[in-house]
Design a protein around this motif. Sequence first.
Motif, PDB file in Angstrom:
ATOM      1  N   ASN A   1       7.680  -0.678 -15.964  1.00  0.00           N
ATOM      2  CA  ASN A   1       7.653   0.780 -15.963  1.00  0.00           C
ATOM      3  C   ASN A   1       7.135   1.293 -14.619  1.00  0.00           C
ATOM      4  OD1 ASN A   1       7.187   3.517 -16.434  1.00  0.00           O
ATOM      5  ND2 ASN A   1       6.506   3.181 -18.539  1.00  0.00           N
ATOM      6  N   SER A   2       7.987   1.954 -13.869  1.00  0.00           N
ATOM      7  CA  SER A   2       7.598   2.426 -12.541  1.00  0.00           C
ATOM      8  C   SER A   2       6.602   3.580 -12.604  1.00  0.00           C
ATOM      9  CB  SER A   2       8.840   2.853 -11.751  1.00  0.00           C
ATOM     10  OG  SER A   2       9.543   3.846 -12.453  1.00  0.00           O
ATOM     11  N   MET A   3       6.368   4.114 -13.801  1.00  0.00           N
ATOM     12  CA  MET A   3       5.367   5.179 -13.959  1.00  0.00           C
ATOM     13  C   MET A   3       3.937   4.616 -13.965  1.00  0.00           C
ATOM     14  SD  MET A   3       6.704   8.188 -14.195  1.00  0.00           S
ATOM     15  CE  MET A   3       5.457   9.147 -15.068  1.00  0.00           C
ATOM     16  N   PHE A   4       3.790   3.333 -14.196  1.00  0.00           N
ATOM     17  CA  PHE A   4       2.447   2.747 -14.240  1.00  0.00           C
ATOM     18  C   PHE A   4       1.782   2.904 -12.870  1.00  0.00           C
ATOM     19  CE2 PHE A   4       2.771   1.621 -18.372  1.00  0.00           C
ATOM     20  CZ  PHE A   4       3.403   0.440 -18.712  1.00  0.00           C
TER      21      PHE A   4
ATOM     22  N   LYS B   1       3.681  -3.088  -5.337  1.00  0.00           N
ATOM     23  CA  LYS B   1       4.401  -2.057  -6.101  1.00  0.00           C
ATOM     24  C   LYS B   1       5.908  -2.236  -6.023  1.00  0.00           C
ATOM     25  CE  LYS B   1       2.172   1.371  -4.132  1.00  0.00           C
ATOM     26  NZ  LYS B   1       0.964   0.673  -3.580  1.00  0.00           N
ATOM     27  N   SER B   2       6.395  -2.648  -4.884  1.00  0.00           N
ATOM     28  CA  SER B   2       7.851  -2.784  -4.747  1.00  0.00           C
ATOM     29  C   SER B   2       8.374  -3.875  -5.667  1.00  0.00           C
ATOM     30  CB  SER B   2       8.226  -3.060  -3.292  1.00  0.00           C
ATOM     31  OG  SER B   2       7.630  -4.253  -2.844  1.00  0.00           O
TER      32      SER B   2
ATOM     33  N   LYS C   1      -3.769   1.615  -3.879  1.00  0.00           N
ATOM     34  CA  LYS C   1      -4.296   0.468  -3.146  1.00  0.00           C
ATOM     35  C   LYS C   1      -3.374  -0.727  -3.350  1.00  0.00           C
ATOM     36  CE  LYS C   1      -9.209   1.571  -3.554  1.00  0.00           C
ATOM     37  NZ  LYS C   1     -10.532   1.028  -3.965  1.00  0.00           N
ATOM     38  N   ASP C   2      -3.515  -1.722  -2.480  1.00  0.00           N
ATOM     39  CA  ASP C   2      -2.796  -2.972  -2.727  1.00  0.00           C
ATOM     40  C   ASP C   2      -3.742  -4.148  -2.930  1.00  0.00           C
ATOM     41  OD1 ASP C   2      -1.731  -3.130   0.775  1.00  0.00           O
ATOM     42  OD2 ASP C   2      -3.698  -3.378  -0.155  1.00  0.00           O
ATOM     43  N   LYS C   3      -5.030  -3.875  -2.858  1.00  0.00           N
ATOM     44  CA  LYS C   3      -6.012  -4.946  -3.061  1.00  0.00           C
ATOM     45  C   LYS C   3      -7.335  -4.332  -3.505  1.00  0.00           C
ATOM     46  CE  LYS C   3      -8.539  -8.393  -0.317  1.00  0.00           C
ATOM     47  NZ  LYS C   3      -8.675  -8.985   1.039  1.00  0.00           N
TER      48      LYS C   3
END
Lengths: 114, 114
Positions: B27-30, B68-69, B54-56
């Motif tokens: 789900n891309s809404m997460f 995310k991608s 964030k990514d970390k």
Amino acid sequence: DAMVIQNPRYQVTQFGKPVTLSCSQTLNHNVMYWYQQKSSQAPKLLFHYYDKDFNNEADTPDNFQSRRPNTSFCFLDIRSPGLGDAAMYLCATRGPNWANEKLFFGSGTQLSVL
Amino acid sequence: DQQVKQNSPSLSVQEGRISILNCDYTNSMFDYFLWYKKYPAEGPTFLISISSIKDKNEDGRFTVFLNKSAKHLSLHIVPSQPGDSAVYFCAASSISGGYNKLIFGAGTRLAVHP
């Protein structure tokens, strides 16, 4: 100190005999959840309360009902338990601000249906 | 329709080494993700979270990475200790989408052996 308390830890009931599981919290959280978890499966949300507003998941069977008489207590009623309802039932709470918040879980009630 | 998937039901790691637990979502809404740890006969306890801005995120021995991608997150435990042996659940929600609930994966059982 336990903050989300579930009673009993283990519950045995007979097929078709109504059973009630209870949850209490000392956190004064306004959101309370009931999850069902079967062995090796993801916890599945049954319903939740946002204050007194009850929110039922679309696929929660009618056999499952809930009551929240006040902020501290929440009950899960299974009107006619079937063998497929044997599971761990988890109660959880959280505060009103979702950002950076997390759910606090009780220890769960393991329900057996004979 | 599993929106949160943990494809490895179990993982065995030697004490002192790195444990990497993976989670995928659809789900891309997460936009908010959490990891919970569960010991037998206890409720899940919060471990670490990350928001999609964030990514970390790092907390002691625990680091969560978000891609995310790829709609993928992972939990790294370094160094792994025997007390880390538990079931780890990945969970997701959509704060911006107004979700009031967490969707869980089925869990990964981590065993850390001496």
